[in-house]
Each structure stands twice: as C-alpha cells, then as structure tokens.
Design a protein around this motif. Structure first.
Motif, PDB file in Angstrom:
ATOM      1  N   ALA A 172       0.724  -1.333   0.237  1.00  0.00           N
ATOM      2  CA  ALA A 172      -0.115   0.096   0.226  1.00  0.00           C
ATOM      3  C   ALA A 172       1.055   1.105  -0.018  1.00  0.00           C
ATOM      4  O   ALA A 172       1.849   1.247   0.437  1.00  0.00           O
ATOM      5  CB  ALA A 172      -0.890   0.036   1.168  1.00  0.00           C
ATOM      6  N   HIS A 173       0.276   2.311  -0.710  1.00  0.00           N
ATOM      7  CA  HIS A 173       1.178   3.493  -0.757  1.00  0.00           C
ATOM      8  C   HIS A 173       0.990   4.048   0.513  1.00  0.00           C
ATOM      9  O   HIS A 173       1.810   5.083   1.204  1.00  0.00           O
ATOM     10  CB  HIS A 173       0.565   4.556  -1.827  1.00  0.00           C
ATOM     11  CG  HIS A 173       0.461   3.974  -3.096  1.00  0.00           C
ATOM     12  ND1 HIS A 173       2.000   3.661  -3.657  1.00  0.00           N
ATOM     13  CD2 HIS A 173      -0.254   3.594  -4.132  1.00  0.00           C
ATOM     14  CE1 HIS A 173       1.873   3.372  -4.927  1.00  0.00           C
ATOM     15  NE2 HIS A 173       0.708   3.040  -5.037  1.00  0.00           N
ATOM     16  N   ASP A 174       0.057   3.867   1.541  1.00  0.00           N
ATOM     17  CA  ASP A 174      -0.128   4.610   2.831  1.00  0.00           C
ATOM     18  C   ASP A 174       0.850   4.058   3.813  1.00  0.00           C
ATOM     19  O   ASP A 174       1.352   2.714   3.573  1.00  0.00           O
ATOM     20  CB  ASP A 174      -1.572   4.434   3.465  1.00  0.00           C
ATOM     21  CG  ASP A 174      -2.649   5.263   2.375  1.00  0.00           C
ATOM     22  OD1 ASP A 174      -2.031   6.356   1.902  1.00  0.00           O
ATOM     23  OD2 ASP A 174      -3.672   4.902   2.204  1.00  0.00           O
ATOM     24  N   GLY A 175       1.082   4.456   4.888  1.00  0.00           N
ATOM     25  CA  GLY A 175       1.789   3.862   6.027  1.00  0.00           C
ATOM     26  C   GLY A 175       3.205   4.031   5.738  1.00  0.00           C
ATOM     27  O   GLY A 175       3.460   4.740   4.863  1.00  0.00           O
ATOM     28  N   PRO A 176       4.277   3.304   6.521  1.00  0.00           N
ATOM     29  CA  PRO A 176       5.319   3.511   6.355  1.00  0.00           C
ATOM     30  C   PRO A 176       5.986   2.735   4.775  1.00  0.00           C
ATOM     31  O   PRO A 176       5.547   2.052   4.531  1.00  0.00           O
ATOM     32  CB  PRO A 176       6.095   2.400   7.318  1.00  0.00           C
ATOM     33  CG  PRO A 176       4.991   2.352   8.348  1.00  0.00           C
ATOM     34  CD  PRO A 176       3.813   2.242   7.437  1.00  0.00           C
ATOM     35  N   ALA A 177       6.796   3.779   4.348  1.00  0.00           N
ATOM     36  CA  ALA A 177       7.458   3.080   3.140  1.00  0.00           C
ATOM     37  C   ALA A 177       8.115   1.956   3.484  1.00  0.00           C
ATOM     38  O   ALA A 177       8.999   1.774   4.364  1.00  0.00           O
ATOM     39  CB  ALA A 177       8.332   4.250   2.518  1.00  0.00           C
ATOM     40  N   LEU A 178       8.220   1.102   2.400  1.00  0.00           N
ATOM     41  CA  LEU A 178       8.765  -0.377   2.750  1.00  0.00           C
ATOM     42  C   LEU A 178       9.969  -0.594   1.626  1.00  0.00           C
ATOM     43  O   LEU A 178       9.477  -0.577   0.234  1.00  0.00           O
ATOM     44  CB  LEU A 178       7.697  -1.333   2.854  1.00  0.00           C
ATOM     45  CG  LEU A 178       7.999  -2.819   2.976  1.00  0.00           C
ATOM     46  CD1 LEU A 178       8.905  -2.922   4.309  1.00  0.00           C
ATOM     47  CD2 LEU A 178       6.921  -3.723   3.121  1.00  0.00           C
ATOM     48  N   PHE A 179      11.253  -1.171   2.037  1.00  0.00           N
ATOM     49  CA  PHE A 179      12.029  -1.643   1.135  1.00  0.00           C
ATOM     50  C   PHE A 179      12.717  -2.882   1.774  1.00  0.00           C
ATOM     51  O   PHE A 179      12.933  -3.156   2.722  1.00  0.00           O
ATOM     52  CB  PHE A 179      13.360  -0.361   0.949  1.00  0.00           C
ATOM     53  CG  PHE A 179      12.840   0.939   0.971  1.00  0.00           C
ATOM     54  CD1 PHE A 179      12.670   1.388  -0.336  1.00  0.00           C
ATOM     55  CD2 PHE A 179      12.394   1.781   1.712  1.00  0.00           C
ATOM     56  CE1 PHE A 179      12.457   2.807  -0.868  1.00  0.00           C
ATOM     57  CE2 PHE A 179      12.181   3.148   1.698  1.00  0.00           C
ATOM     58  CZ  PHE A 179      11.822   3.433   0.098  1.00  0.00           C
ATOM     59  N   ILE A 180      12.816  -3.691   0.651  1.00  0.00           N
ATOM     60  CA  ILE A 180      13.162  -5.051   1.067  1.00  0.00           C
ATOM     61  C   ILE A 180      14.585  -5.354  -0.064  1.00  0.00           C
ATOM     62  O   ILE A 180      14.373  -5.346  -1.123  1.00  0.00           O
ATOM     63  CB  ILE A 180      12.155  -6.173   0.250  1.00  0.00           C
ATOM     64  CG1 ILE A 180      10.815  -5.822   1.179  1.00  0.00           C
ATOM     65  CG2 ILE A 180      12.476  -7.656   0.889  1.00  0.00           C
ATOM     66  CD1 ILE A 180      10.960  -5.820   2.772  1.00  0.00           C
ATOM     67  N   GLY A 181      15.731  -5.862   0.646  1.00  0.00           N
ATOM     68  CA  GLY A 181      16.820  -6.096   0.127  1.00  0.00           C
ATOM     69  C   GLY A 181      17.300  -7.457  -0.070  1.00  0.00           C
ATOM     70  O   GLY A 181      16.829  -8.414   0.409  1.00  0.00           O
ATOM     71  N   ALA A 182      17.582  -7.800  -1.411  1.00  0.00           N
ATOM     72  CA  ALA A 182      18.113  -9.072  -1.625  1.00  0.00           C
ATOM     73  C   ALA A 182      19.536  -9.204  -2.580  1.00  0.00           C
ATOM     74  O   ALA A 182      19.683  -7.776  -3.083  1.00  0.00           O
ATOM     75  CB  ALA A 182      17.006  -9.891  -2.533  1.00  0.00           C
TER      76      ALA A 182
END
Length: 340
Positions: free
Chosen positions: A144-154
């Motif tokens: 979702a665009h709301d809430g905390p921005a999220l970044f996942i690393g691989a």
C-alpha cells in the motif's frame, strides 16, 4: 499535543534471532510519540517489516503488533505466542541452551547436509519453510502507498549487487529472495534474475532511507553482534562468526560513508542541504547475542524466541528512556569511535 517524532527503521536479518526485532518493534509501536516513516529490511528483517506494514494498514499500531505476534506464532508453530514464555521460564540459561541445541540431532543433520551437499545436488527442490507463512501476507496492504514506506533487500547472484524491492515489486518471491540462504535453498528466480539472501550486500540497506521526504533519524535494529570477546574455536563457532562478520560488513560500510558525510558537513566542506544529514541510532543486545549462535538462528525454538522478544522490548525501552530526546537532534551512535 506535540506531533510525533518521525524515524526510519533499518532491520537486520539473522534467522530466528529476528525475534529480538519483534520485541523492539512491539515496544516502539506502543509509543505514541513516534511515527515510523520508512522501513528497510533484510531476511528476517524483511519479514518483520512486511508484517508490521500490513498490520499497520489493517489497524494502526495495534494492528501492527498483532500481525507481528501472528508472524512469530507461525514461525514457532504456536497458535498462542504466550505459550513460549512457559518454555523459556523452565529452560537453562541461553548459552547452555545454545550449546545443547548445537548438539541436537536436528541441528547436526542440517549442519552436516549444508557442509556436504548443494541445494542443486538433488532433483527434489527443498522448499523454504517460510514459504507457507510469507504466502499468507496480505500484499495489497504490504504494498500500500499509505503507512511506512517499505524497502526489501536481496542479493543478485550473478552481478553481486543489491536489489531493492519496493512498492508493487514486493511479493512472496521477493521476501523469500531476501531470506534465501544459498547453502540451504536454491536461488529465487524473479524476472529472469537469481537472488540470494540480502544480508550479503545490505544488512540492511540504509541508502533507500536517505530520500528527502524521509526524516534524518535511522534506527538500526542490530541482531548480529559487532563484537565478540571470545575467540571462536569450534567449527560451529567459527562458521557463526564468519556469518556475523559477513552480514555486518555491508552495514559497516554504509555507516562509514554516513560518518564521512557528517564530517564534510561539520567542516563546512559542503553546504547544508546538499547532502543528507543522517542521524544514526542503534538498538541491540550484544551480550545476549554472544550467548547464542548459528544453531539458535537456524532452529526457531520457543525458548530462544521468547527470550529474544523480551530482550528486544527491554532494549527498545532503554533506548527510549536514554535517547528519545536526542531523536532529531544528533546521533546516539559514536561513529567516530566506531571507526577509529
């Protein structure tokens, strides 16, 4: 009432030791004086981050805490995470329990298999046991665009570079890629590229948190001890310390770069606003992590998970007591001393 202080979270990976992060997040989410603006997570940190985000969209801070409880209940195979507290109360000290686990048949079998065989040596593909959990995430809320921005690393296997998944690119495969240990599982294929655990190239990645719209403060939840006082001597201890050093190396490189920029700003060699003034904070419990090892990372026992959660809550509570007033003002990690 004052507006909440905005922070970014950087969540390390470290297998079942990610339960420490669960405890940290549980305590931070209780504090209405804080607002989480963005989260960067790797491996176990990615699971914690995605669970927090989905829960937050569903029901705010309480929803996030409930969803994290659900996640770790699934990891332990318990419908009620409070049951783990009973196991923890009756078990021996953490260092003794870790030594017992290292000698258990289950861990010895896993250890022997990863030393002798490749995940590609059998025609039967070993499924990551996290799959059944990650598939249940509500990705409309995770992305979702709301809430905390999220970044996942691989980690891209072929070119060795970090890959950051964000927005609609976050899915079951990208989270499993972030948690793909190459000695246990085959690389995760996404759009023709192969990925391994993000810990090798960013544990976690800090640079996505440097965007202008995010606050200056980055709170790193560290679950791989930076320092071990004793010299590793057994094969398991050596393998564990190699893992810790390699999984901390990318974080230390980024922190060194942060200190370099801080020094340029302090000396007036660059104009304020030209480069991001990152304020680094860290929540950790190295003494506890020194009592644990690779076995407790690999096998999520209720005893260790419960103790890690409690330790995480305590460490976060101490951080808030000691450093809440410093958020937005200055670093609470002495980077100059760290790299001297």
């Amino acid at each position: 009432m004052r507006a909440p202080k905005r922070i970014n979270l950087a969540l390390q990976g470290g297998g079942a030791h990610g339960a420490f992060t669960w405890g940290v997040l549980d305590r931070l989410l209780e504090d209405e004086r804080l607002e989480i603006a963005a989260i960067s997570g790797t491996s176990a940190g990615a699971l914690n981050a995605a669970a927090l985000k989905a829960g937050w969209i569903e029901g705010g801070a309480k929803g996030a805490r409930d969803n994290l409880d659900w996640l770790w209940g699934q990891v332990m195979g318990l419908s009620d995470t409070r049951v783990a507290d009973w196991f923890a109360a009756l078990a021996p000290p953490s260092d003794v329990f870790n030594a017992m686990l290292e000698m258990s048949a289950a861990y010895l079998a896993i250890d022997a298999n990863t030393r002798a065989t490749s995940p590609y040596s059998s025609p039967i593909v070993m499924e990551n046991p996290l799959s059944r959990i990650v598939e249940q995430f509500q990705y409309d809320k995770v992305c979702a665009h709301d809430g905390p921005a999220l970044f996942i690393g691989a980690t891209n296997v072929r070119d060795g570079k970090i890959k950051i998944f964000q927005g609609d690119d976050i899915c079951t495969l990208s989270i499993l890629a972030s948690a793909c240990l190459p000695t246990l599982f085959r690389a995760v294929e996404i759009d023709g590229e192969a990925y391994w655990d993000g810990g090798y190239t960013g544990n976690p990645a800090l640079f996505p948190l440097y965007e202008p719209e995010f606050p200056d403060d980055v709170v790193v939840v560290n679950i791989n001890p930076l320092v071990r006082a004793s010299l590793p001597r057994t094969a398991q201890q050596i393998a564990n310390r190699i893992n810790e050093i390699s999984f901390n190396s990318s974080l230390l490189r980024e922190l060194r770069a942060v200190r370099f920029v801080q020094r340029l700003l302090e000396q007036g060699q660059v104009q304020p606003g030209t480069m991001k003034r990152v304020l680094v904070h860290m929540i950790s419990d190295d003494p506890l992590m020194n009592d644990l090892g690779v076995a407790t990372k690999t096998i999520a026992t209720p005893v260790v998970v419960s103790r890690l959660k409690a330790a995480g809550r305590a460490a976060a509570d101490q951080f808030l007591t000691d450093h809440f007033d410093h958020i937005g003002e200055h670093c609470t990690v002495d980077l100059e001393k760290m790299f001297s």
